[in-house]
Design a protein around this motif. Structure first.
Motif, PDB file in Angstrom:
ATOM      1  N   HIS A 156       0.714  -1.348   0.055  1.00 38.24           N
ATOM      2  CA  HIS A 156      -0.022   0.074  -0.209  1.00 38.24           C
ATOM      3  C   HIS A 156       0.919   1.473   0.090  1.00 38.24           C
ATOM      4  O   HIS A 156       1.990   1.203   0.251  1.00 38.24           O
ATOM      5  CB  HIS A 156      -1.057   0.093   1.123  1.00 38.24           C
ATOM      6  CG  HIS A 156      -0.452  -0.067   2.456  1.00 38.24           C
ATOM      7  ND1 HIS A 156      -0.362  -1.326   3.299  1.00 38.24           N
ATOM      8  CD2 HIS A 156      -0.223   0.913   3.373  1.00 38.24           C
ATOM      9  CE1 HIS A 156       0.133  -1.062   4.511  1.00 38.24           C
ATOM     10  NE2 HIS A 156       0.364   0.326   4.359  1.00 38.24           N
ATOM     11  N   HIS A 248      -1.266  -3.053  13.690  1.00 34.65           N
ATOM     12  CA  HIS A 248      -2.441  -2.037  13.582  1.00 34.65           C
ATOM     13  C   HIS A 248      -3.790  -2.383  13.730  1.00 34.65           C
ATOM     14  O   HIS A 248      -3.926  -3.716  13.854  1.00 34.65           O
ATOM     15  CB  HIS A 248      -2.469  -1.648  12.382  1.00 34.65           C
ATOM     16  CG  HIS A 248      -1.200  -0.577  11.576  1.00 34.65           C
ATOM     17  ND1 HIS A 248      -1.335   0.558  11.999  1.00 34.65           N
ATOM     18  CD2 HIS A 248      -0.316  -0.879  10.576  1.00 34.65           C
ATOM     19  CE1 HIS A 248      -0.448   1.266  11.383  1.00 34.65           C
ATOM     20  NE2 HIS A 248       0.271   0.749  10.537  1.00 34.65           N
ATOM     21  N   PHE A 257       8.143   0.824  10.958  1.00 32.58           N
ATOM     22  CA  PHE A 257       8.426   2.069  10.153  1.00 32.58           C
ATOM     23  C   PHE A 257       9.898   2.405  10.107  1.00 32.58           C
ATOM     24  O   PHE A 257      10.263   2.555  11.312  1.00 32.58           O
ATOM     25  CB  PHE A 257       7.397   3.125  10.682  1.00 32.58           C
ATOM     26  CG  PHE A 257       6.148   2.875   9.933  1.00 32.58           C
ATOM     27  CD1 PHE A 257       5.520   3.416   8.918  1.00 32.58           C
ATOM     28  CD2 PHE A 257       4.966   1.964  10.926  1.00 32.58           C
ATOM     29  CE1 PHE A 257       4.349   3.314   8.623  1.00 32.58           C
ATOM     30  CE2 PHE A 257       3.802   2.020  10.393  1.00 32.58           C
ATOM     31  CZ  PHE A 257       3.344   2.441   9.629  1.00 32.58           C
TER      32      PHE A 257
HETATM   33 FE   LIG Z   1       0.836   1.198   6.303  1.00 30.46          FE
END
Ligand SMILES: [Fe+2]
Length: 305
Positions: A156, A248, A257
């Motif tokens: 994504h 998430h 990240f």
């Molecule tokens: Fe993401």
């Protein structure tokens, strides 16, 4: 069917050598490199472009510094591609480039490309055998490091957009390009998937920062170990983690990240929810928690995410 996947992402960068080092460390395969640009590929054959002087027909950058300049989406058939090009071309110029990509601009001003989807170039990923009492799948063998982490695919892209005009920005993708909104988080943004992919989201337009720019690009890796070992490797190479390891709430994927020198962040992701039309569109009046959990440790004073 329509759009199947992210085909390419194009960044304008300042320090090409630094960006190349970052993505080599990240695990992408280099496929092109010269003085001004570098191209990397995922195992699925999608391309990730880093360019110090990108095409001059791209729309103007939406934020200062290195950032995303264009996202190219892959379509399954020539007929579908023609239909989508006609739909976006109703009120804006669409140029067919030498690269076979139809280039235009979205409502926010991000470069947008449409092309035929490439072939998925890799064998299906086989997850590691897992042992749980009552469900043992690994006998007489131990585990070792996953080794060099290699992203399977770009799963994504998340773009920041201004609050003003956000409904038009989303509507452009849902009404003209067939994106399906999966989770509409009113205070934050809209998660969407393209018609040909079952990931809970392939695309996020995030209005919470109230400005346009790069948020992140996410790369699927085979499993939890890859997310952790990939992030550990990046830290060992001197790169900065942007969030703690976690899972998430929306999409359920495990994440790590890393701040990227090309702008925004990149994410290692694994185990995202897969959905079909039965999932529908879920509207959240308030934002669900960002994560189900993040890694905590009593060995550091600051346990904030
Ligand atoms: Fe993401």
């Amino acid at each position: 069917m329509g759009i199947q996947r992210i085909e390419s992402v194009i960044y304008r960068v300042d320090d090409l050598a630094e960006c190349v080092r970052f993505f080599e460390d990240f695990g992408l395969d280099p496929v092109e490199r010269d003085e001004t640009r570098a191209v990397f590929a995922t195992l699925a054959g999608q391309t990730f472009h880093l360019d110090t002087s990108p095409r001059d027909d791209l729309p103007p950058p939406l934020e200062p510094g290195p950032t995303i300049r264009e996202v190219v989406w892959g379509v399954d058939t020539a007929a579908e591609l023609d239909a989508l090009v006609a739909a976006v071309g109703a009120d804006r110029e669409v140029r067919l480039g030498d690269d076979g990509v139809h280039h235009t601009v979205d409502e926010t001003g991000f470069g947008l490309g449409l092309t035929l989807a490439g072939e998925n170039g890799h064998e299906p990923a086989v997850p590691r055998a897992v042992n749980t009492t009552g469900h043992v799948t690994r006998w007489n063998t131990g585990l070792s490091s996953v080794g060099k982490v290699r992203p399977l695919r770009m799963c994504h892209v998340a773009l920041n957009i201004p609050k003003e005009g956000r409904e038009e920005a989303v509507g452009f993708y849902t009404e003209r390009l067939g994106f399906i909104p999966t989770d509409v988080v009113k205070p934050m943004g809209v998660f969407m998937r393209c018609e040909g992919d079952a990931d809970q989201h392939n695309f996020l337009l995030c209005h919470r920062p109230d400005r346009a720019g790069a948020n992140h690009v996410s790369f699927e890796v085979p499993g939890f170990d890859d997310v952790i070992e990939g992030g550990n490797h990046m830290i060992a190479q001197g790169w900065q983690e942007a969030r703690r390891l976690g899972r998430h709430t929306i999409g359920s994927n495990v994440f790590r990240f890393i701040h990227a020198p090309c702008g925004g962040r990149v994410e290692y992701a694994a185990d995202m929810d897969r959905v079909d039309d039965a999932y529908g569109t879920r509207v959240h009046e308030t934002a669900p928690p960002h994560h189900i959990w993040t890694l905590r440790t009593s060995r550091e004073k600051n346990n904030d995410n």
